[in-house]
Design an enzyme around this catalytic site. Sequence first.
Site, PDB file in Angstrom:
ATOM      1  N   LYS A 172       0.718  -1.345  -0.161  1.00  0.00           N
ATOM      2  CA  LYS A 172       0.180   0.338  -0.439  1.00  0.00           C
ATOM      3  C   LYS A 172       0.923   1.225   0.230  1.00  0.00           C
ATOM      4  O   LYS A 172       1.491   1.100   1.212  1.00  0.00           O
ATOM      5  CB  LYS A 172      -0.571  -0.151   0.959  1.00  0.00           C
ATOM      6  CG  LYS A 172      -1.882   1.240   0.836  1.00  0.00           C
ATOM      7  CD  LYS A 172      -2.695   1.590   2.255  1.00  0.00           C
ATOM      8  CE  LYS A 172      -1.568   2.845   2.932  1.00  0.00           C
ATOM      9  NZ  LYS A 172      -2.362   4.371   1.593  1.00  0.00           N
ATOM     10  N   GLY A 225       7.054   4.423   8.183  1.00  0.00           N
ATOM     11  CA  GLY A 225       6.021   6.172   8.650  1.00  0.00           C
ATOM     12  C   GLY A 225       5.449   6.407  10.064  1.00  0.00           C
ATOM     13  O   GLY A 225       7.128   6.360  10.796  1.00  0.00           O
ATOM     14  N   GLU A 228       3.336   7.427  15.182  1.00  0.00           N
ATOM     15  CA  GLU A 228       2.201   6.590  15.690  1.00  0.00           C
ATOM     16  C   GLU A 228       1.086   6.127  14.925  1.00  0.00           C
ATOM     17  O   GLU A 228       0.502   5.158  15.403  1.00  0.00           O
ATOM     18  CB  GLU A 228       1.416   8.640  15.938  1.00  0.00           C
ATOM     19  CG  GLU A 228       1.267   9.407  16.866  1.00  0.00           C
ATOM     20  CD  GLU A 228       3.046   9.722  16.113  1.00  0.00           C
ATOM     21  OE1 GLU A 228       3.699   9.855  15.355  1.00  0.00           O
ATOM     22  OE2 GLU A 228       3.964  10.572  17.589  1.00  0.00           O
ATOM     23  N   THR A 229       1.146   5.824  14.098  1.00  0.00           N
ATOM     24  CA  THR A 229       0.559   5.062  13.097  1.00  0.00           C
ATOM     25  C   THR A 229       1.191   3.216  13.515  1.00  0.00           C
ATOM     26  O   THR A 229       0.636   3.084  13.515  1.00  0.00           O
ATOM     27  CB  THR A 229       0.390   5.374  11.518  1.00  0.00           C
ATOM     28  OG1 THR A 229       0.735   6.233  11.345  1.00  0.00           O
ATOM     29  CG2 THR A 229       0.095   4.481  10.623  1.00  0.00           C
ATOM     30  N   GLY A 230       2.596   3.143  13.576  1.00  0.00           N
ATOM     31  CA  GLY A 230       3.482   1.920  13.829  1.00  0.00           C
ATOM     32  C   GLY A 230       2.693   1.722  15.582  1.00  0.00           C
ATOM     33  O   GLY A 230       2.363   0.572  15.270  1.00  0.00           O
ATOM     34  N   GLU A 247       9.265   0.808  11.384  1.00  0.00           N
ATOM     35  CA  GLU A 247      10.838   1.463  10.410  1.00  0.00           C
ATOM     36  C   GLU A 247      10.076   2.665  10.627  1.00  0.00           C
ATOM     37  O   GLU A 247       8.654   3.167   9.837  1.00  0.00           O
ATOM     38  CB  GLU A 247      11.093   1.165   9.210  1.00  0.00           C
ATOM     39  CG  GLU A 247      11.989   0.041   9.160  1.00  0.00           C
ATOM     40  CD  GLU A 247      13.553   0.572   9.433  1.00  0.00           C
ATOM     41  OE1 GLU A 247      13.568   1.030  10.416  1.00  0.00           O
ATOM     42  OE2 GLU A 247      14.154  -0.772   9.328  1.00  0.00           O
ATOM     43  N   CYS A 281      13.624  10.178   6.962  1.00  0.00           N
ATOM     44  CA  CYS A 281      13.525   9.793   8.453  1.00  0.00           C
ATOM     45  C   CYS A 281      14.710  10.017   9.181  1.00  0.00           C
ATOM     46  O   CYS A 281      14.441  10.512  10.417  1.00  0.00           O
ATOM     47  CB  CYS A 281      12.934   8.672   8.878  1.00  0.00           C
ATOM     48  SG  CYS A 281      14.087   7.176   8.053  1.00  0.00           S
ATOM     49  N   GLU A 383       8.822  15.109  16.262  1.00  0.00           N
ATOM     50  CA  GLU A 383       9.765  14.905  15.264  1.00  0.00           C
ATOM     51  C   GLU A 383       9.454  16.563  13.862  1.00  0.00           C
ATOM     52  O   GLU A 383       8.098  16.871  14.085  1.00  0.00           O
ATOM     53  CB  GLU A 383       9.633  14.190  14.499  1.00  0.00           C
ATOM     54  CG  GLU A 383      10.424  13.441  13.213  1.00  0.00           C
ATOM     55  CD  GLU A 383       9.956  12.009  12.411  1.00  0.00           C
ATOM     56  OE1 GLU A 383       8.627  12.110  12.765  1.00  0.00           O
ATOM     57  OE2 GLU A 383      11.214  11.203  12.072  1.00  0.00           O
TER      58      GLU A 383
HETATM   59  P1  NAD Z   1       2.167   7.861   8.116  1.00  0.00           P
HETATM   60  O1  NAD Z   1       2.655   7.098   9.566  1.00  0.00           O
HETATM   61  O2  NAD Z   1       0.923   8.483   8.025  1.00  0.00           O
HETATM   62  O3  NAD Z   1       1.468   7.053   7.019  1.00  0.00           O
HETATM   63  C1  NAD Z   1       2.623   5.754   6.099  1.00  0.00           C
HETATM   64  C2  NAD Z   1       1.586   5.139   5.638  1.00  0.00           C
HETATM   65  O4  NAD Z   1       0.409   4.206   6.552  1.00  0.00           O
HETATM   66  C3  NAD Z   1       0.798   5.490   4.502  1.00  0.00           C
HETATM   67  O5  NAD Z   1       0.604   4.663   3.621  1.00  0.00           O
HETATM   68  C4  NAD Z   1      -0.471   5.598   5.225  1.00  0.00           C
HETATM   69  O6  NAD Z   1      -1.034   6.196   4.354  1.00  0.00           O
HETATM   70  C5  NAD Z   1      -0.618   4.270   5.839  1.00  0.00           C
HETATM   71  N1  NAD Z   1      -1.490   4.319   7.136  1.00  0.00           N
HETATM   72  C6  NAD Z   1      -1.672   5.028   7.746  1.00  0.00           C
HETATM   73  N2  NAD Z   1      -2.561   5.358   8.761  1.00  0.00           N
HETATM   74  C7  NAD Z   1      -2.622   3.884   8.910  1.00  0.00           C
HETATM   75  C8  NAD Z   1      -3.746   3.273   9.766  1.00  0.00           C
HETATM   76  N3  NAD Z   1      -4.706   3.195  10.876  1.00  0.00           N
HETATM   77  N4  NAD Z   1      -3.023   1.888   8.881  1.00  0.00           N
HETATM   78  C9  NAD Z   1      -2.721   1.164   8.028  1.00  0.00           C
HETATM   79  N5  NAD Z   1      -1.810   1.948   7.522  1.00  0.00           N
HETATM   80  C10 NAD Z   1      -1.948   3.262   7.755  1.00  0.00           C
HETATM   81  O7  NAD Z   1       3.266   8.745   7.372  1.00  0.00           O
HETATM   82  P2  NAD Z   1       3.504   9.422   6.837  1.00  0.00           P
HETATM   83  O8  NAD Z   1       3.258  10.968   6.935  1.00  0.00           O
HETATM   84  O9  NAD Z   1       3.494   9.091   5.409  1.00  0.00           O
HETATM   85  O10 NAD Z   1       5.594   9.745   6.636  1.00  0.00           O
HETATM   86  C11 NAD Z   1       6.094  10.362   7.641  1.00  0.00           C
HETATM   87  C12 NAD Z   1       6.234   9.407   8.901  1.00  0.00           C
HETATM   88  O11 NAD Z   1       7.328   8.627   8.042  1.00  0.00           O
HETATM   89  C13 NAD Z   1       7.963  10.280   9.818  1.00  0.00           C
HETATM   90  O12 NAD Z   1       7.337  10.288  10.479  1.00  0.00           O
HETATM   91  C14 NAD Z   1       9.356   9.616   9.081  1.00  0.00           C
HETATM   92  O13 NAD Z   1      10.496   9.702  10.028  1.00  0.00           O
HETATM   93  C15 NAD Z   1       8.797   8.252   8.819  1.00  0.00           C
HETATM   94  N6  NAD Z   1       9.337   7.459   7.892  1.00  0.00           N
HETATM   95  C16 NAD Z   1      10.343   6.347   8.934  1.00  0.00           C
HETATM   96  C17 NAD Z   1      11.258   5.690   7.773  1.00  0.00           C
HETATM   97  C18 NAD Z   1      12.310   4.557   8.839  1.00  0.00           C
HETATM   98  O14 NAD Z   1      12.469   4.663   7.704  1.00  0.00           O
HETATM   99  N7  NAD Z   1      11.987   4.465   9.935  1.00  0.00           N
HETATM  100  C19 NAD Z   1      11.980   5.520   6.370  1.00  0.00           C
HETATM  101  C20 NAD Z   1      10.349   6.985   5.902  1.00  0.00           C
HETATM  102  C21 NAD Z   1       9.335   7.548   6.635  1.00  0.00           C
END
Ligand code: NAD
Length: 479
Positions: A172, A225, A228-230, A247, A281, A383
């Site tokens: 996704k 991502g 919070e979503t993690g 991640e 990130c 962050e």
């Molecule tokens: P996000 O958590 O909002 O979204 C990430 C993905 O999760 C998207 O595809 C989104 O549609 C999906 N998602 C959202 N809610 C969900 C749910 N309830 N269940 C399942 N999937 C859901 O993050 P973002 O704003 O797209 O990205 C930015 C964040 O990602 C930052 O915090 C950044 O640090 C982090 N990030 C981490 C790494 C790493 O490797 N550690 C790499 C890149 C980005």
Amino acid sequence: MIAMRMLIDGEFIESSSKETIGIKNPATGEFIDSVPLGNSDDVGRAVDAAEKAFDDWSAMVPRERGKILFKAAQIVRERARGLAEILTSEQGKPYKEARDEVLGFANVLEYYNGISASLQGGFVPLASDRYCMVLKQPVGVCGAIIPWNVPAILMGWKVGPALVTGNTMVLKPSSTSPLTDLSLASILTEAGLPKGVLNVVTGHGQAVGEPLVTNSKVRKISFTGSTETGMRIKELTSGSLKRITLELGGSDPMIVCDDVDIDTAVEGAVRGRFYNCGQTCTAVKRLFVFESIAEEYIRKLSSRISGLKVGNGMNKDVDIGPLNNYDQREKMISQMKRVRENNEGIVVTGGKIPEGPQYDNGFFYTPTLVRDVIKDSVLLKEEVFGPILPVVVVKDLDEAIELANDTRYGLGASVWTRDIKKATYATARLQSGIVWINQHTKAPADVPFGGIKDSGLGRENGLDSLYEYQEIKTVMVNV
Ligand code: NAD
């Protein structure tokens, strides 16, 4: 507008809802394309297709799987220009960064093709008539969820190890940057990936991500991502023993000691913070500089930052594109508002929306440097996922390490020094999954990548990534 479709069971199709999401160019505000607005039915069909494809795919010799990845990488290299243009137009990053990212995706697939030739298990000799074989088997159907900031590379980090080890996948992408991922999936199909091995369902987090995470046929979730979503994904999977790799967010510290070459450390901070408009990130999100060099360092840093050219990433001379979306820029505006209202630091440069007609419809924000940031500032506690760099002057390495560790995050950290003793001392004490010495943010496919504390669980890249996608089966033989 070509109305991209999602990929299920080898076919590019619409959602069962027939609804779509418009994809905006963040530099111009124009709608450039649309993708299906996926739902739980679409996820169910994609998971079923991945399950059906699993037996044949996992039975293939790993080298044959690797060859398909390699062929896809070759096609990506040939089409890098067009793919990079798609990436810039949906994500906003400068064309050069987009091209590097697309080539990086090819590089990741080539790396896993290389590994395919040496995938193997183990053998334990026991008594003369007994032995044990340690088989490494694929987990099954894997779900991958990725964000919008580096959609090509992060797709490679999941697709590469999952597919080479014989798993099938439902991916996704983010709802604001799915076009590059769909184009790459199409190339994998063209390279010979059998139908159902990789499926891509577009749509929003709750409507597509949650049904994917909770589908009982999905044996593993690999998520990149926000923290919070993690956490939400961890909660959603808590009733099962599904494997998860998370991640998540970071707030990486960069420590600049007093013995550095100042110009090199200035360039390191500029690249580490402002690459991809600060939306990485492992970007440098907090900078700690020794007081004996602080004034010269901050002066030079400020001069470099204020000279960065902001604009549409398709223009060759642009250093920084827009933020990816409206909400992301609103976060920057809100974080800087709190800094100003609560006197949390001194704004040296930036801190506003740039002026001029070319900025009117995009999500631009000026590269920003804030110095003398107080310990409880929002810039150190949350962050900051954009072009804002907070700087704190420290008296010595111990103070820098203490402040660096004063965060819920633990993704990366860097120490800039020519003194191996300082580097070794700091490396041992920094609470992070990655430590760089005299560099920041580099993450090649062959080294393990991931965070500790609230930055994640598990590792991607390198040989360690394979364990995330393999089950061990112990076979005891009595001859
Ligand atoms: P996000 O958590 O909002 O979204 C990430 C993905 O999760 C998207 O595809 C989104 O549609 C999906 N998602 C959202 N809610 C969900 C749910 N309830 N269940 C399942 N999937 C859901 O993050 P973002 O704003 O797209 O990205 C930015 C964040 O990602 C930052 O915090 C950044 O640090 C982090 N990030 C981490 C790494 C790493 O490797 N550690 C790499 C890149 C980005």
